[in-house]
Write a protein that holds these residues in place. Structure first.
Motif, PDB file in Angstrom:
ATOM      1  N   ASP A   1     -10.795 -12.212  98.728  1.00  0.00           N
ATOM      2  CA  ASP A   1     -11.146 -12.350  97.261  1.00  0.00           C
ATOM      3  C   ASP A   1     -11.184 -13.776  97.037  1.00  0.00           C
ATOM      4  O   ASP A   1     -10.438 -14.655  97.331  1.00  0.00           O
ATOM      5  CB  ASP A   1      -9.994 -11.748  96.233  1.00  0.00           C
ATOM      6  CG  ASP A   1      -9.902 -10.097  96.383  1.00  0.00           C
ATOM      7  OD1 ASP A   1     -10.881  -9.588  96.884  1.00  0.00           O
ATOM      8  OD2 ASP A   1      -8.664  -9.639  96.458  1.00  0.00           O
TER       9      ASP A   1
ATOM     10  N   ALA B   1      -8.809  -9.791  91.908  1.00  0.00           N
ATOM     11  CA  ALA B   1      -9.563  -8.605  91.585  1.00  0.00           C
ATOM     12  C   ALA B   1      -8.875  -7.575  91.410  1.00  0.00           C
ATOM     13  O   ALA B   1      -7.539  -7.589  91.469  1.00  0.00           O
ATOM     14  CB  ALA B   1     -10.393  -8.509  93.012  1.00  0.00           C
TER      15      ALA B   1
ATOM     16  N   HIS C   1      -7.640  -3.873  92.438  1.00  0.00           N
ATOM     17  CA  HIS C   1      -7.442  -3.278  93.870  1.00  0.00           C
ATOM     18  C   HIS C   1      -6.754  -1.818  93.490  1.00  0.00           C
ATOM     19  O   HIS C   1      -6.131  -1.669  92.592  1.00  0.00           O
ATOM     20  CB  HIS C   1      -6.866  -3.876  94.731  1.00  0.00           C
ATOM     21  CG  HIS C   1      -7.252  -5.390  95.364  1.00  0.00           C
ATOM     22  ND1 HIS C   1      -8.212  -5.242  96.486  1.00  0.00           N
ATOM     23  CD2 HIS C   1      -7.176  -6.348  94.667  1.00  0.00           C
ATOM     24  CE1 HIS C   1      -8.515  -6.591  96.282  1.00  0.00           C
ATOM     25  NE2 HIS C   1      -7.934  -7.077  95.703  1.00  0.00           N
TER      26      HIS C   1
ATOM     27  N   ARG D   1      -8.110  -0.108  98.496  1.00  0.00           N
ATOM     28  CA  ARG D   1      -9.802  -0.239  98.323  1.00  0.00           C
ATOM     29  C   ARG D   1      -9.697  -1.395  97.077  1.00  0.00           C
ATOM     30  O   ARG D   1      -9.036  -1.426  96.211  1.00  0.00           O
ATOM     31  CB  ARG D   1     -10.269   0.964  97.793  1.00  0.00           C
ATOM     32  CG  ARG D   1     -10.298   1.680  98.971  1.00  0.00           C
ATOM     33  CD  ARG D   1     -10.878   3.219  98.524  1.00  0.00           C
ATOM     34  NE  ARG D   1     -12.338   3.090  97.722  1.00  0.00           N
ATOM     35  CZ  ARG D   1     -12.860   4.042  97.247  1.00  0.00           C
ATOM     36  NH1 ARG D   1     -12.312   5.041  97.028  1.00  0.00           N
ATOM     37  NH2 ARG D   1     -14.071   3.845  96.820  1.00  0.00           N
ATOM     38  N   ARG D   2     -10.847  -2.214  96.877  1.00  0.00           N
ATOM     39  CA  ARG D   2     -11.209  -3.277  96.093  1.00  0.00           C
ATOM     40  C   ARG D   2     -11.875  -2.278  95.028  1.00  0.00           C
ATOM     41  O   ARG D   2     -12.992  -2.010  95.163  1.00  0.00           O
ATOM     42  CB  ARG D   2     -12.130  -4.494  96.301  1.00  0.00           C
ATOM     43  CG  ARG D   2     -12.268  -5.137  95.043  1.00  0.00           C
ATOM     44  CD  ARG D   2     -13.134  -6.523  95.417  1.00  0.00           C
ATOM     45  NE  ARG D   2     -12.663  -7.250  96.738  1.00  0.00           N
ATOM     46  CZ  ARG D   2     -13.372  -7.828  97.525  1.00  0.00           C
ATOM     47  NH1 ARG D   2     -14.713  -7.795  97.447  1.00  0.00           N
ATOM     48  NH2 ARG D   2     -12.776  -8.446  98.595  1.00  0.00           N
TER      49      ARG D   2
ATOM     50  N   HIS E   1     -14.541  -6.467  91.598  1.00  0.00           N
ATOM     51  CA  HIS E   1     -14.423  -7.917  92.106  1.00  0.00           C
ATOM     52  C   HIS E   1     -15.556  -8.371  91.084  1.00  0.00           C
ATOM     53  O   HIS E   1     -16.496  -8.219  90.585  1.00  0.00           O
ATOM     54  CB  HIS E   1     -15.238  -8.071  93.559  1.00  0.00           C
ATOM     55  CG  HIS E   1     -15.332  -9.385  93.614  1.00  0.00           C
ATOM     56  ND1 HIS E   1     -14.187 -10.504  94.142  1.00  0.00           N
ATOM     57  CD2 HIS E   1     -16.385 -10.296  93.939  1.00  0.00           C
ATOM     58  CE1 HIS E   1     -14.654 -11.254  94.352  1.00  0.00           C
ATOM     59  NE2 HIS E   1     -16.299 -11.229  94.123  1.00  0.00           N
TER      60      HIS E   1
ATOM     61  N   PHE F   1     -15.537   0.571  92.371  1.00  0.00           N
ATOM     62  CA  PHE F   1     -15.833   0.741  94.033  1.00  0.00           C
ATOM     63  C   PHE F   1     -17.402   0.531  94.208  1.00  0.00           C
ATOM     64  O   PHE F   1     -17.864   0.778  95.332  1.00  0.00           O
ATOM     65  CB  PHE F   1     -15.370   2.121  94.184  1.00  0.00           C
ATOM     66  CG  PHE F   1     -13.620   2.355  94.147  1.00  0.00           C
ATOM     67  CD1 PHE F   1     -12.751   1.531  94.674  1.00  0.00           C
ATOM     68  CD2 PHE F   1     -13.570   3.435  93.217  1.00  0.00           C
ATOM     69  CE1 PHE F   1     -11.465   1.883  94.281  1.00  0.00           C
ATOM     70  CE2 PHE F   1     -12.545   3.370  92.709  1.00  0.00           C
ATOM     71  CZ  PHE F   1     -11.383   2.908  93.361  1.00  0.00           C
TER      72      PHE F   1
ATOM     73  N   ASN G   1     -19.036  -2.434  94.175  1.00  0.00           N
ATOM     74  CA  ASN G   1     -19.179  -3.915  94.679  1.00  0.00           C
ATOM     75  C   ASN G   1     -20.493  -4.594  93.773  1.00  0.00           C
ATOM     76  O   ASN G   1     -21.274  -5.159  94.617  1.00  0.00           O
ATOM     77  CB  ASN G   1     -19.244  -3.712  96.160  1.00  0.00           C
ATOM     78  CG  ASN G   1     -18.991  -5.313  96.701  1.00  0.00           C
ATOM     79  OD1 ASN G   1     -18.197  -5.995  96.013  1.00  0.00           O
ATOM     80  ND2 ASN G   1     -19.301  -5.404  97.925  1.00  0.00           N
ATOM     81  N   THR G   2     -20.771  -4.170  92.776  1.00  0.00           N
ATOM     82  CA  THR G   2     -21.847  -4.542  92.004  1.00  0.00           C
ATOM     83  C   THR G   2     -21.294  -5.704  90.927  1.00  0.00           C
ATOM     84  O   THR G   2     -20.149  -5.482  90.539  1.00  0.00           O
ATOM     85  CB  THR G   2     -22.815  -3.498  91.212  1.00  0.00           C
ATOM     86  OG1 THR G   2     -21.905  -2.704  90.691  1.00  0.00           O
ATOM     87  CG2 THR G   2     -23.407  -2.659  92.590  1.00  0.00           C
ATOM     88  N   ASP G   3     -22.305  -6.313  90.371  1.00  0.00           N
ATOM     89  CA  ASP G   3     -21.814  -7.168  89.246  1.00  0.00           C
ATOM     90  C   ASP G   3     -21.490  -6.304  88.218  1.00  0.00           C
ATOM     91  O   ASP G   3     -22.300  -5.486  87.620  1.00  0.00           O
ATOM     92  CB  ASP G   3     -22.889  -8.180  88.803  1.00  0.00           C
ATOM     93  CG  ASP G   3     -23.231  -9.223  90.099  1.00  0.00           C
ATOM     94  OD1 ASP G   3     -22.402  -9.320  90.736  1.00  0.00           O
ATOM     95  OD2 ASP G   3     -24.196  -9.734  89.994  1.00  0.00           O
TER      96      ASP G   3
END
Length: 174
Positions: A44, A48, A50, A60-61, A64, A117, A119-121
């Protein structure tokens, strides 16, 4: 800070994170299967969001972002997370020193919406105000936000108001 999970029935306890993680902002995910928390874990660049799945022990993240995730709230269906994050600092002014100008360099703290979950902006819900608190409507289509028009201290205490935003459009609906 350490993060521990304590089983009320059996009395068993388990350390989930050690002190280096500095976990904060604990909340259960809407389905109750996972504990969510803010931390800066390995990989990280900023704090973030989690989750720790209780049944499997999987970490799991969930979200982010380029800036640290602050106050957050899960959508009722658990598919999205709304969170507050401070906007990035402006570029260096070119001077050999950085003057300290009180309240003039404060940055807005907008609300962002992220798919959990994915992982996109995250997308900003708005960028023209400083948010202090937020909460989803039970239908998941609106977000109530306590916000002030700017990050100044006086605005936080005198000009703060509740705004209700459409999550789909970002428009103020109330």
């Amino acid at each position: 800070r350490q993060l521990w999970l304590y089983d009320m029935e059996s009395g068993a306890q388990q350390m989930i994170l050690d002190t280096s993680a500095n976990a904060s902002g604990l909340a259960w995910t809407p389905d109750g299967s996972s504990l969510s928390f803010r931390a800066r874990l390995e990989g990280d660049n900023a704090t973030a969001l989690h989750t720790y799945e209780v049944a499997s022990g999987a970490m799991r993240r969930a979200v982010h972002h380029s800036a640290s995730v602050g106050t957050y709230a899960w959508s009722p269906d658990g598919r999205h997370v709304a969170f507050i994050a401070t906007m990035p600092a402006p570029p260096d002014n070119g001077l050999p020193y950085q003057p300290r100008i009180y309240e003039e360099a404060d940055r807005q703290r907008p609300v962002y919406i992220a798919e959990a979950f994915a992982n996109t902006d995250a997308r900003p819900l708005f960028e023209d105000a400083t948010a202090y608190a937020l909460d989803w409507h039970p239908d998941g289509d609106r977000l109530a936000v306590m916000a002030a028009p700017d990050p100044l201290v006086d605005s936080r205490y005198v000009r703060q108001s509740v705004r209700v935003y459409s999550v789909a459009t970002g428009e103020v609906v109330a």
